[in-house]
Design an enzyme around this catalytic site. Sequence first.
Site, mmCIF file in Angstrom:
data_model
loop_
_atom_site.group_PDB
_atom_site.id
_atom_site.type_symbol
_atom_site.label_atom_id
_atom_site.label_comp_id
_atom_site.label_asym_id
_atom_site.label_seq_id
_atom_site.Cartn_x
_atom_site.Cartn_y
_atom_site.Cartn_z
ATOM 1 N N HIS A 113 65.733 -100.953 133.364
ATOM 2 C CA HIS A 113 65.756 -99.502 133.570
ATOM 3 C C HIS A 113 64.587 -99.027 134.416
ATOM 4 O O HIS A 113 64.676 -98.028 135.118
ATOM 5 C CB HIS A 113 65.863 -98.774 132.233
ATOM 6 N N GLU B 129 80.951 -102.086 128.878
ATOM 7 C CA GLU B 129 79.721 -102.835 129.178
ATOM 8 C C GLU B 129 79.426 -103.910 128.140
ATOM 9 O O GLU B 129 78.421 -104.599 128.232
ATOM 10 C CB GLU B 129 78.534 -101.885 129.342
ATOM 11 N N ASN C 233 75.497 -103.542 134.615
ATOM 12 C CA ASN C 233 74.131 -103.969 134.261
ATOM 13 C C ASN C 233 74.120 -104.642 132.895
ATOM 14 O O ASN C 233 73.533 -105.698 132.703
ATOM 15 C CB ASN C 233 73.179 -102.776 134.245
ATOM 16 N N CYS D 227 79.718 -97.909 137.328
ATOM 17 C CA CYS D 227 78.469 -97.159 137.489
ATOM 18 C C CYS D 227 77.243 -98.052 137.340
ATOM 19 O O CYS D 227 76.117 -97.566 137.375
ATOM 20 C CB CYS D 227 78.406 -95.988 136.513
HETATM 21 C C1 PEP Z 1 75.162 -100.329 132.905
HETATM 22 O O1 PEP Z 1 74.899 -100.928 131.865
HETATM 23 O O2 PEP Z 1 75.668 -100.870 133.895
HETATM 24 C C2 PEP Z 1 74.860 -98.895 133.029
HETATM 25 C C3 PEP Z 1 75.318 -98.192 134.037
HETATM 26 O O3 PEP Z 1 74.099 -98.296 132.083
HETATM 27 P P1 PEP Z 1 72.533 -98.565 131.887
HETATM 28 O O4 PEP Z 1 72.045 -99.257 133.135
HETATM 29 O O5 PEP Z 1 71.897 -97.242 131.696
HETATM 30 O O6 PEP Z 1 72.480 -99.420 130.685
HETATM 31 MG MG MG Z 2 74.434 -99.922 130.068
#
Ligand code: PEP
Ligand code: MG
Length: 582
Positions: A198, A442, A465, A513
């Site tokens: 993050h 996810e 991610n 995303c």
């Molecule tokens: C992800 O996990 O791909 C996502 C978009 O959320 P974050 O990166 O905030 O976990």
């Molecule tokens: Mg995520």
Amino acid sequence: MTSCSFSLHGIGVSGGIAIGKTRLVSHATLDVSQYSIAPEHVSAEQNRLDKAIIDVRRELQVLRQEMAATELADDIDAFIDVQETLLNDVSLTEDTKAYIAEHGCNAEWALVQKMDAWIALFGQIEDEYLRDRKFDVMQVVERIVKQLMGKAVDSLPETSSDPHTILIAHDLSPADLLQFKHRRFAAFVTDLGGATSHTAIVARSLGVPALVGMRMARQIVHEGETVIVDGDQNCIIVNPSRVVLAQYRALYQKQKARREALMSLVRRRSKTRDDVDISLTVNIEIPDDLSLALKVGAQGIGLFRTEFLYLNQKTLPDEHTQFLAYRRVVRGIKGKPVILRTLDLGYDKINAQVDMLARVMPNPALGLRAIRLCFAEPELFTIQLRAILRASAYGKLKIMIPMLSSVSEIEQTFDAINAVKKTLAEENIAFDRDIEIGAMIEVPAAALAITPFLKNFSFLSIGTNDLIQYMLAIDRADEAVAQLYDPVHPAMLKLLAHVIKSANRAKVPISMCGEMAGNPEMTRLLLGLGLRHFSMPASTLLAVKERVINTDISALKKLADRILRCTQPTKIQALIAEINSL
Ligand code: PEP
Ligand code: MG
């Protein structure tokens, strides 16, 4: 003496080139050395402490003024109030002075020794709030020590921001980085972190070149050295020779020209050569990010990571504070949709000060994170849902739930949302009764057993991610395994293809995303797999749009299928290069 030139390699998380002078972001209390003070110099040493405290007070006042007009003003005010109270506490000055006299040692050393004792005392306090003040003590001491050491290089507040500064830190939490959103600097480098940590995500959203996982940069590079940061070649060059500097200056100019050229695409419709509309939306962390989203012509907000509103806080944001933030975004985007993700607090977003949620820590990636935390703390969830629903009366707002993995969690989610809707209706508070509810895909379990998600939700969004992290068992924040973090691992591609195909077949809008969606090198592969909705950092949107505009979707299918069948990483890379050269 000329300084020697050398390069260091890491993980590029935001492309581009920057040239500037380094600024070390440090935790000064770790660097303190001890030396003796002769009895006749003790009072001078004590005066040095007094002066440093006065300077820190001044520094805090400047910070308060600087942040007054920003979104963070209230939080910063509260934070400074506490720090000023501690600075005014006699035990801070008197105990430290007594320690200097008693041990004949330097002020920095005395402060750090006293800090350890104070922290131990705070640790014994039963009241959680008071116990947490130990972190304020640590920060105050850190500031004073920096003043004493003559380097008011601050991990966060600086009195000025310089667009030619290259920040070098060992590690920073996303919470720390958030405060940098209000500063200008040329690039950002950290020793720790993976490409989708993050911290990296926030760094990317700052729109400057950024490298993480540099391992030793903070230790090896000195303050004020000239550095080139090459976010595309994943390296920094320290004290470059004149020839290298000249080459990079030329490259920098080229990059600037390209950025300007991309701006001409802002108003172009996002559709492929064969007329397929592709929606390109932006990920944001705080409402202030809206301006960049608008600047690049985003078609909406595809992911609003609301947990960032919870960081840098002494107390959790109340319903009204959240409502104002959400309403600001939904109004600001001028009629376009906003997908607001409910709280996804997790291990790598939490800094030491937010230990009210410390129990998410033991095995954090697999622990009480995101929707799991919301279920464990129903009041937290209810407050957020109320704020979101109230804001939904002001625009096109959708709710997205992170980290769901099972049918029972889906049911629990809808129960919670319906209960909040019911109370709002009883209270005659306006909200969008047909608000769309979506889920992030996810967790591999959700991706594989996707049917209940397709049945229950109005839309889905793939969070690559986390999906990659869980699928490949690689901590996304750990640079030691970063080389294994592979978005195009054959297993990942198969999983992505399955999710996209299943959603398309069920006619449930599916977006991506995760960071993969913002990588132009992946755009054609994803289009070939059937993806039509992308959400990404604003800084990458125009490069992805350029790819979209220059793509003929009908030509992709065959190659995408070949990539899917392939098991050899080198072959996969070669085929991706081929698809990108079509
Ligand atoms: C992800 O996990 O791909 C996502 C978009 O959320 P974050 O990166 O905030 O976990
Ligand atoms: Mg995520």
